[in-house]
Design a protein around this motif. Sequence first.
Motif, mmCIF file in Angstrom:
data_model
loop_
_atom_site.group_PDB
_atom_site.id
_atom_site.type_symbol
_atom_site.label_atom_id
_atom_site.label_comp_id
_atom_site.label_asym_id
_atom_site.label_seq_id
_atom_site.Cartn_x
_atom_site.Cartn_y
_atom_site.Cartn_z
ATOM 1 N N GLY A 96 0.827 -1.209 0.000
ATOM 2 C CA GLY A 96 0.000 0.000 0.000
ATOM 3 C C GLY A 96 0.860 1.258 0.000
ATOM 4 N N ALA A 97 1.902 1.261 0.830
ATOM 5 C CA ALA A 97 2.779 2.443 0.925
ATOM 6 C C ALA A 97 3.487 2.688 -0.412
ATOM 7 N N ARG A 98 3.887 1.610 -1.075
ATOM 8 C CA ARG A 98 4.577 1.780 -2.366
ATOM 9 C C ARG A 98 3.623 2.336 -3.429
ATOM 10 N N ILE A 99 2.361 1.946 -3.361
ATOM 11 C CA ILE A 99 1.373 2.480 -4.316
ATOM 12 C C ILE A 99 1.220 3.998 -4.091
ATOM 13 N N ILE A 100 1.168 4.412 -2.826
ATOM 14 C CA ILE A 100 1.032 5.851 -2.535
ATOM 15 C C ILE A 100 2.305 6.591 -2.942
ATOM 16 N N ARG A 101 3.458 5.980 -2.686
ATOM 17 C CA ARG A 101 4.722 6.605 -3.119
ATOM 18 C C ARG A 101 4.710 6.806 -4.634
ATOM 19 N N GLY A 102 4.231 5.798 -5.354
ATOM 20 C CA GLY A 102 4.169 5.901 -6.814
ATOM 21 C C GLY A 102 3.247 7.034 -7.256
ATOM 22 N N PRO B 274 -4.528 1.095 8.940
ATOM 23 C CA PRO B 274 -3.548 1.842 8.141
ATOM 24 C C PRO B 274 -2.288 2.269 8.898
ATOM 25 N N VAL B 275 -2.223 2.001 10.215
ATOM 26 C CA VAL B 275 -1.110 2.545 11.003
ATOM 27 C C VAL B 275 0.247 2.087 10.462
ATOM 28 N N SER B 276 0.369 0.790 10.139
ATOM 29 C CA SER B 276 1.684 0.309 9.676
ATOM 30 C C SER B 276 2.014 0.871 8.295
ATOM 31 N N MET B 277 0.984 1.121 7.480
ATOM 32 C CA MET B 277 1.262 1.751 6.180
ATOM 33 C C MET B 277 1.722 3.202 6.380
ATOM 34 N N TYR B 278 1.099 3.906 7.312
ATOM 35 C CA TYR B 278 1.534 5.287 7.576
ATOM 36 C C TYR B 278 2.975 5.290 8.089
ATOM 37 N N GLU C 82 8.723 6.548 6.976
ATOM 38 C CA GLU C 82 10.112 6.095 6.743
ATOM 39 C C GLU C 82 10.570 6.410 5.322
ATOM 40 N N MET C 83 9.639 6.459 4.387
ATOM 41 C CA MET C 83 10.007 6.715 2.985
ATOM 42 C C MET C 83 10.408 8.167 2.754
ATOM 43 N N ASP C 84 10.078 9.043 3.699
ATOM 44 C CA ASP C 84 10.505 10.437 3.647
ATOM 45 C C ASP C 84 10.124 11.109 2.318
ATOM 46 N N GLU D 150 7.216 -6.553 -13.547
ATOM 47 C CA GLU D 150 7.818 -5.690 -12.517
ATOM 48 C C GLU D 150 7.395 -4.228 -12.690
ATOM 49 N N TRP D 151 7.338 -3.753 -13.930
ATOM 50 C CA TRP D 151 7.036 -2.340 -14.174
ATOM 51 C C TRP D 151 5.596 -1.977 -13.796
ATOM 52 N N GLN D 152 4.771 -2.999 -13.631
ATOM 53 C CA GLN D 152 3.349 -2.735 -13.292
ATOM 54 C C GLN D 152 3.094 -2.872 -11.803
ATOM 55 N N ARG D 153 4.096 -3.314 -11.077
ATOM 56 C CA ARG D 153 3.856 -3.775 -9.702
ATOM 57 C C ARG D 153 3.236 -2.744 -8.772
ATOM 58 N N ASP D 154 3.837 -1.608 -8.618
ATOM 59 C CA ASP D 154 3.351 -0.668 -7.614
ATOM 60 C C ASP D 154 2.431 0.377 -8.218
#
Length: 257
Positions: A16-22, A40-44, A49-51, A252-256
């Motif tokens: 989930g976090a990687r999708i939001i980063r994308g 959602p706490v662990s995703m937040y 951490e992703m800064d 791989e290019w579709q993953r996140d």
Amino acid sequence: MEIIIQKNSQQAADVGARIIRGLIAAKPDAVIGLATGSTPVSMYQRLIEMDLDWSQVTTFNLDEYIGLPKEHPQTYHSFMWENLFNHINIDPAKVHIPDGNAEDIPAHCSAYEKAIADAGGIDLQVLGIGSDGHIGFNEPTSSLASRTRIKTLTERTVQDNARFFSSAEEVPRHVITMGIGTIMEARTNLLLAFGDNKADAVAGMVEGPITANNPATVLQMHPSVKVCLDEAAAMKLERADYYRWVYEGKPEWQRDR
Ligand code: PGA
């Protein structure tokens, strides 16, 4: 729906976090709908951490209790600042959370809808799911076309949320929630569900008939929904092997995305 089943909740939260980063990388001024609760706490945490650069991002939260003082530790206002906003470079002027102490709540709800529209609509809405299938606080039998409004919680949701208060009596019965129609207008919905107490609601949402008795089932009508699950929440899905096969085969290019 894209069903992403991971070994544990941390791995599902990471997806989930990687999708939001994308999304933020592709659109630095994205409009993101946010959710509260345990899920959602662990995703937040991962997002912190992703800064990432949140300076241009606008957020709208799904819901809020009515009548708790804003600074009460269990308001969703307090939750969001503690679990995310205090730790990222978000502009406080771009943060929107329903005001459970608004003098005229129906007018406030209409203004909330207008603010979402004025921001250009929600690019990605984060959702949890209640054990009764609610999304936001749209409890079973909510109108599938509803807009932001007052709702009364079910006894089950009050019991589910009592763990955050000293007793069930302290849990407010009334809330403001984005409507199901509001959620359906988000360009993408990202739903997270962890634990075996969500397994029935998740199975209904993905594989059951669409019904206001399990409001999350309406997401079957949405063109872009990603569902991040741990094994326990996925355990009642009849086609789990198919969903795993699809995700494992994703280039791989579709993953996140
Ligand atoms: P939870 O709540 O994440 O605390 O389980 C989810 C929800 O009620 O939507």
